[in-house]
Design a protein around this motif. Structure first.
Motif, mmCIF file in Angstrom:
data_model
loop_
_atom_site.group_PDB
_atom_site.id
_atom_site.type_symbol
_atom_site.label_atom_id
_atom_site.label_comp_id
_atom_site.label_asym_id
_atom_site.label_seq_id
_atom_site.Cartn_x
_atom_site.Cartn_y
_atom_site.Cartn_z
ATOM 1 N N THR A 151 -37.317 -0.908 -22.846
ATOM 2 C CA THR A 151 -38.031 -1.848 -21.969
ATOM 3 C C THR A 151 -37.136 -2.958 -21.428
ATOM 4 O O THR A 151 -37.105 -3.188 -20.211
ATOM 5 C CB THR A 151 -39.250 -2.451 -22.703
ATOM 6 O OG1 THR A 151 -40.141 -1.399 -23.067
ATOM 7 C CG2 THR A 151 -39.981 -3.446 -21.819
ATOM 8 N N GLU A 169 -46.927 4.961 -23.285
ATOM 9 C CA GLU A 169 -45.655 5.662 -23.102
ATOM 10 C C GLU A 169 -45.806 6.949 -22.301
ATOM 11 O O GLU A 169 -44.980 7.254 -21.439
ATOM 12 C CB GLU A 169 -45.037 5.980 -24.469
ATOM 13 C CG GLU A 169 -44.601 4.751 -25.237
ATOM 14 C CD GLU A 169 -43.964 5.106 -26.562
ATOM 15 O OE1 GLU A 169 -43.920 6.303 -26.878
ATOM 16 O OE2 GLU A 169 -43.496 4.200 -27.258
ATOM 17 N N ILE A 204 -38.244 6.497 -22.671
ATOM 18 C CA ILE A 204 -39.196 5.512 -23.196
ATOM 19 C C ILE A 204 -39.960 6.018 -24.415
ATOM 20 O O ILE A 204 -40.077 5.292 -25.411
ATOM 21 C CB ILE A 204 -40.163 5.048 -22.082
ATOM 22 C CG1 ILE A 204 -39.434 4.087 -21.127
ATOM 23 C CG2 ILE A 204 -41.399 4.372 -22.666
ATOM 24 C CD1 ILE A 204 -40.273 3.605 -19.979
ATOM 25 N N LYS A 210 -39.332 2.837 -26.843
ATOM 26 C CA LYS A 210 -39.872 1.890 -25.875
ATOM 27 C C LYS A 210 -39.402 0.455 -26.126
ATOM 28 O O LYS A 210 -39.095 -0.276 -25.185
ATOM 29 C CB LYS A 210 -41.402 1.947 -25.915
ATOM 30 C CG LYS A 210 -42.093 1.061 -24.900
ATOM 31 C CD LYS A 210 -43.601 1.243 -24.987
ATOM 32 C CE LYS A 210 -44.327 0.339 -24.005
ATOM 33 N NZ LYS A 210 -45.796 0.486 -24.110
ATOM 34 N N SER A 256 -36.173 -3.073 -17.400
ATOM 35 C CA SER A 256 -36.605 -4.235 -16.612
ATOM 36 C C SER A 256 -35.409 -5.033 -16.119
ATOM 37 O O SER A 256 -35.397 -5.519 -14.979
ATOM 38 C CB SER A 256 -37.532 -5.128 -17.450
ATOM 39 O OG SER A 256 -36.883 -5.580 -18.622
ATOM 40 N N ILE A 281 -44.325 -2.572 -18.530
ATOM 41 C CA ILE A 281 -43.864 -1.482 -19.392
ATOM 42 C C ILE A 281 -44.300 -1.706 -20.832
ATOM 43 O O ILE A 281 -44.725 -0.779 -21.535
ATOM 44 C CB ILE A 281 -42.333 -1.343 -19.323
ATOM 45 C CG1 ILE A 281 -41.899 -0.985 -17.903
ATOM 46 C CG2 ILE A 281 -41.841 -0.278 -20.298
ATOM 47 C CD1 ILE A 281 -40.405 -0.983 -17.714
ATOM 48 N N ALA A 282 -44.213 -2.959 -21.284
ATOM 49 C CA ALA A 282 -44.558 -3.263 -22.670
ATOM 50 C C ALA A 282 -46.025 -3.011 -22.969
ATOM 51 O O ALA A 282 -46.386 -2.668 -24.098
ATOM 52 C CB ALA A 282 -44.206 -4.721 -22.975
ATOM 53 N N PHE A 284 -41.103 -5.957 -17.171
ATOM 54 C CA PHE A 284 -41.072 -5.987 -18.639
ATOM 55 C C PHE A 284 -42.490 -6.008 -19.211
ATOM 56 O O PHE A 284 -42.813 -5.243 -20.138
ATOM 57 C CB PHE A 284 -40.305 -7.217 -19.113
ATOM 58 C CG PHE A 284 -40.162 -7.312 -20.598
ATOM 59 C CD1 PHE A 284 -39.055 -6.769 -21.237
ATOM 60 C CD2 PHE A 284 -41.127 -7.935 -21.377
ATOM 61 C CE1 PHE A 284 -38.916 -6.837 -22.617
ATOM 62 C CE2 PHE A 284 -41.003 -8.007 -22.758
ATOM 63 C CZ PHE A 284 -39.894 -7.464 -23.373
#
Length: 220
Positions: free
Chosen positions: A160, A36, A152, A156, A164, A31-32, A28
């Motif tokens: 996300t 992108e 994404i 996003k 995750s 990706i955050a 998480f």
């Protein structure tokens, strides 16, 4: 809430749940904070790597006899699952047939375990549905991951937690299968349904397939 769950998993010695939770949390954050366009470029690579890890995790532990993550009990369950798969390689021994085959054939031969399940989702599928089931299961996992990562850009914030969480469940599936628990299996299919529906919705809220059909109509 996050730290409470972390403490709770440690308290009850739930290593599979703890590892899945920690993996989900780390994914998480990654990706955050990632761009992108970088993530979307890996939409073929990341699902492939995760599928390979799902396959290798139990096999490496069984054939190397390493007990770093899994305990000795699970290694025995894995060995029984692999033994059932080898004897019924194409179609398996039947849906959720691990417990029956183990008790009827492996235990008398001294190769069985006290467990009625493989304690690993992939091996549970392999023993019950054979190579055909494994190919379908892994193809589904790959497609879901691919769809999430591809979606994404523009979504996003919503993708996300879904991505995750899905990866966290896959990690947990290396320690416990969920198909024999009907309530958990229902949640699994509902999650996949939500993911597939949401991945087909454009950032502006329209359905991607409907939008493509509309564009085709206008062009003609």
């Amino acid at each position: 809430y996050t730290f409470f769950l972390f403490y709770f998993f440690i308290l009850i010695s739930a290593r599979g749940a703890l590892l899945g939770f920690c993996t989900s949390f780390i994914v998480f954050i990654l990706i955050a904070t990632a761009k992108e366009n970088i993530i979307s470029k890996l939409k073929f690579i990341i699902p492939g790597l995760l599928v390979i890890i799902i396959i290798l995790a139990p096999l490496l532990n069984v054939y190397t006899e390493q007990k770093i993550i899994y305990d000795s009990g699970r290694l025995e369950f894995f060995k029984a699952g692999i033994e059932i798969f080898k004897k019924n390689i194409f179609l398996g021994c039947g849906l959720e047939g691990y417990g029956i085959y183990n008790g009827k054939y492996l235990v008398p031969a001294g190769k069985g375990t006290i467990a009625g399940t493989a304690h690993n989702q992939l091996l549970q599928v392999a023993s019950g549905q054979g190579l055909a089931g494994v190919l379908v299961y892994l193809s589904m996992i790959y497609y879901v991951l691919f769809s999430l990562i591809k979606s994404i850009p523009g979504k996003k914030k919503y993708i996300t937690p879904l991505l995750s969480g899905f990866i966290g469940i896959l990690v947990y599936s290396s320690f416990q299968e969920w198909f024999y628990l009907r309530s958990v299996q229902l949640l699994w299919w509902l999650l996949i349904m939500v993911i597939m529906v949401y991945c087909n919705i454009k950032p502006d809220g329209s359905n991607s397939e409907a939008g493509n059909n509309a564009q085709t109509s206008r062009a003609s």
